[in-house]
Scaffold this motif. Sequence first.
Motif, PDB file in Angstrom:
ATOM      1  N   ALA A 209     -32.866 -44.974  27.930  1.00  0.00           N
ATOM      2  CA  ALA A 209     -33.528 -44.116  28.917  1.00  0.00           C
ATOM      3  C   ALA A 209     -32.554 -43.086  29.486  1.00  0.00           C
ATOM      4  O   ALA A 209     -32.922 -41.924  29.710  1.00  0.00           O
ATOM      5  N   ILE A 210     -31.324 -43.493  29.694  1.00  0.00           N
ATOM      6  CA  ILE A 210     -30.293 -42.558  30.168  1.00  0.00           C
ATOM      7  C   ILE A 210     -30.054 -41.487  29.116  1.00  0.00           C
ATOM      8  O   ILE A 210     -29.983 -40.290  29.426  1.00  0.00           O
ATOM      9  N   LEU A 211     -29.946 -41.908  27.866  1.00  0.00           N
ATOM     10  CA  LEU A 211     -29.713 -40.952  26.785  1.00  0.00           C
ATOM     11  C   LEU A 211     -30.860 -39.947  26.676  1.00  0.00           C
ATOM     12  O   LEU A 211     -30.635 -38.749  26.477  1.00  0.00           O
ATOM     13  N   GLU A 212     -32.084 -40.406  26.823  1.00  0.00           N
ATOM     14  CA  GLU A 212     -33.236 -39.502  26.750  1.00  0.00           C
ATOM     15  C   GLU A 212     -33.169 -38.439  27.846  1.00  0.00           C
ATOM     16  O   GLU A 212     -33.500 -37.266  27.617  1.00  0.00           O
ATOM     17  N   ALA A 213     -32.734 -38.829  29.029  1.00  0.00           N
ATOM     18  CA  ALA A 213     -32.591 -37.862  30.125  1.00  0.00           C
ATOM     19  C   ALA A 213     -31.495 -36.849  29.813  1.00  0.00           C
ATOM     20  O   ALA A 213     -31.625 -35.660  30.125  1.00  0.00           O
ATOM     21  N   LEU A 214     -30.418 -37.315  29.203  1.00  0.00           N
ATOM     22  CA  LEU A 214     -29.348 -36.403  28.809  1.00  0.00           C
ATOM     23  C   LEU A 214     -29.833 -35.439  27.736  1.00  0.00           C
ATOM     24  O   LEU A 214     -29.510 -34.244  27.762  1.00  0.00           O
ATOM     25  N   GLU A 215     -30.578 -35.948  26.780  1.00  0.00           N
ATOM     26  CA  GLU A 215     -31.102 -35.102  25.706  1.00  0.00           C
ATOM     27  C   GLU A 215     -32.048 -34.036  26.253  1.00  0.00           C
ATOM     28  O   GLU A 215     -32.098 -32.912  25.732  1.00  0.00           O
ATOM     29  N   ALA A 216     -32.775 -34.389  27.312  1.00  0.00           N
ATOM     30  CA  ALA A 216     -33.701 -33.443  27.928  1.00  0.00           C
ATOM     31  C   ALA A 216     -32.986 -32.449  28.833  1.00  0.00           C
ATOM     32  O   ALA A 216     -33.600 -31.480  29.306  1.00  0.00           O
ATOM     33  N   GLY A 217     -31.698 -32.672  29.081  1.00  0.00           N
ATOM     34  CA  GLY A 217     -30.949 -31.797  29.976  1.00  0.00           C
ATOM     35  C   GLY A 217     -31.453 -31.849  31.400  1.00  0.00           C
ATOM     36  O   GLY A 217     -31.389 -30.858  32.132  1.00  0.00           O
ATOM     37  N   ASP A 218     -31.951 -33.022  31.818  1.00  0.00           N
ATOM     38  CA  ASP A 218     -32.578 -33.192  33.130  1.00  0.00           C
ATOM     39  C   ASP A 218     -31.629 -33.959  34.052  1.00  0.00           C
ATOM     40  O   ASP A 218     -31.546 -35.195  33.981  1.00  0.00           O
ATOM     41  N   PRO A 219     -30.907 -33.269  34.931  1.00  0.00           N
ATOM     42  CA  PRO A 219     -29.922 -33.962  35.778  1.00  0.00           C
ATOM     43  C   PRO A 219     -30.542 -34.944  36.758  1.00  0.00           C
ATOM     44  O   PRO A 219     -29.965 -36.007  37.020  1.00  0.00           O
ATOM     45  N   ASP A 220     -31.708 -34.606  37.304  1.00  0.00           N
ATOM     46  CA  ASP A 220     -32.333 -35.521  38.260  1.00  0.00           C
ATOM     47  C   ASP A 220     -32.745 -36.822  37.591  1.00  0.00           C
ATOM     48  O   ASP A 220     -32.534 -37.911  38.129  1.00  0.00           O
ATOM     49  N   ARG A 221     -33.347 -36.694  36.423  1.00  0.00           N
ATOM     50  CA  ARG A 221     -33.767 -37.898  35.704  1.00  0.00           C
ATOM     51  C   ARG A 221     -32.557 -38.697  35.235  1.00  0.00           C
ATOM     52  O   ARG A 221     -32.565 -39.935  35.282  1.00  0.00           O
ATOM     53  N   ALA A 222     -31.502 -38.008  34.793  1.00  0.00           N
ATOM     54  CA  ALA A 222     -30.293 -38.716  34.372  1.00  0.00           C
ATOM     55  C   ALA A 222     -29.690 -39.486  35.541  1.00  0.00           C
ATOM     56  O   ALA A 222     -29.242 -40.625  35.383  1.00  0.00           O
ATOM     57  N   ARG A 223     -29.682 -38.854  36.717  1.00  0.00           N
ATOM     58  CA  ARG A 223     -29.143 -39.515  37.912  1.00  0.00           C
ATOM     59  C   ARG A 223     -29.959 -40.763  38.247  1.00  0.00           C
ATOM     60  O   ARG A 223     -29.403 -41.835  38.532  1.00  0.00           O
ATOM     61  N   ILE A 224     -31.281 -40.626  38.201  1.00  0.00           N
ATOM     62  CA  ILE A 224     -32.151 -41.756  38.549  1.00  0.00           C
ATOM     63  C   ILE A 224     -32.003 -42.886  37.533  1.00  0.00           C
ATOM     64  O   ILE A 224     -31.893 -44.062  37.903  1.00  0.00           O
ATOM     65  N   ARG A 225     -32.010 -42.521  36.248  1.00  0.00           N
ATOM     66  CA  ARG A 225     -31.892 -43.550  35.204  1.00  0.00           C
ATOM     67  C   ARG A 225     -30.577 -44.311  35.319  1.00  0.00           C
ATOM     68  O   ARG A 225     -30.532 -45.535  35.172  1.00  0.00           O
ATOM     69  N   MET A 226     -29.492 -43.583  35.572  1.00  0.00           N
ATOM     70  CA  MET A 226     -28.202 -44.253  35.718  1.00  0.00           C
ATOM     71  C   MET A 226     -28.168 -45.087  36.989  1.00  0.00           C
ATOM     72  O   MET A 226     -27.605 -46.199  36.999  1.00  0.00           O
ATOM     73  N   SER A 227     -28.770 -44.590  38.059  1.00  0.00           N
ATOM     74  CA  SER A 227     -28.818 -45.354  39.318  1.00  0.00           C
ATOM     75  C   SER A 227     -29.550 -46.669  39.124  1.00  0.00           C
ATOM     76  O   SER A 227     -29.091 -47.730  39.569  1.00  0.00           O
ATOM     77  N   VAL A 228     -30.699 -46.598  38.451  1.00  0.00           N
ATOM     78  CA  VAL A 228     -31.486 -47.814  38.200  1.00  0.00           C
ATOM     79  C   VAL A 228     -30.675 -48.796  37.354  1.00  0.00           C
ATOM     80  O   VAL A 228     -30.636 -50.002  37.631  1.00  0.00           O
ATOM     81  N   HIS A 229     -30.012 -48.268  36.352  1.00  0.00           N
ATOM     82  CA  HIS A 229     -29.224 -49.120  35.455  1.00  0.00           C
ATOM     83  C   HIS A 229     -28.089 -49.820  36.191  1.00  0.00           C
ATOM     84  O   HIS A 229     -27.956 -51.046  36.134  1.00  0.00           O
ATOM     85  N   VAL A 230     -27.268 -49.047  36.900  1.00  0.00           N
ATOM     86  CA  VAL A 230     -26.095 -49.640  37.545  1.00  0.00           C
ATOM     87  C   VAL A 230     -26.506 -50.540  38.704  1.00  0.00           C
ATOM     88  O   VAL A 230     -25.899 -51.594  38.932  1.00  0.00           O
ATOM     89  N   LEU A 231     -27.563 -50.151  39.438  1.00  0.00           N
ATOM     90  CA  LEU A 231     -28.043 -51.017  40.519  1.00  0.00           C
ATOM     91  C   LEU A 231     -28.549 -52.339  39.955  1.00  0.00           C
ATOM     92  O   LEU A 231     -28.278 -53.412  40.511  1.00  0.00           O
TER      93      LEU A 231
END
Length: 252
Positions: A209-231
């Motif tokens: 899911a993090i990779l998909e956000a990176l591929e989309a070039g979407d910083p907000d989604r990347a931030r959220i996906r990484m936050s969910v993962h690390v939390l």
Amino acid sequence: MASTPAPDGAPIRSRSNVVIDGIREMITSGELMAGSRLPVERELGARLGVSRGPLREGVRALVVLGVLETRQGDGTYVTSLEPGQLLEPLGMLAELQSPENSVHLLGVRRVLEPEAAAHAALRITEDELARARGILDRGEAILEVDGQIDLEATIDVDTEFHRLIATASGNPAFAAIIEALVSRTARARLWRAIHQGGAVHDTQREHRAILEALEAGDPDRARIRMSVHVLGVEEFTASRVDELPAEAPDEG
């Protein structure tokens, strides 16, 4: 044990601090730059008002901290002062943490890594994206093998994926701090707990899911996906802190 007095009666430790502060001032003022050679020992000692013992003690401390490097037969030089080198001692902090305190380091990751992911979404290259896909493909191949999951290989996949994102953020300080805070011992403890808890596949899906956000070039989604993962990793670890091994599994 009390410090051995210097000739002027001050403790050597105190005088060595004079050396550390003096060299730091020489660097921050621009008198010494990355790659500069320090003045010879006699000249530097006279300038800082210290004898040879505390001078060498202070220089050794700065070598350990990655500020200086000694070259056999050629003197002492200021290092490149790159973040990765200066922040490397943080790795010792992470390596020596008890299982209980390792949860606190995950809290620090929760602050840093989502921002690194957001920055990476705007800066990551096609080559880096291809490498990230390859890393996760390798992780999924590990999970598809029948029998016991190769924990060492799983740790390597996780390390490479998070390191790539931190580097792709374009912020060397992000990359250096994240790298230093997540020691191999901490990762080994963490992944053993995740494996025992049956959450390895969930972690892999979060990586995707993090990779998909990176591929989309979407910083907000990347931030959220990484936050969910690390939390999620932090909460999982906190709930199982009594099960975390005191030492990492043997490598080999």
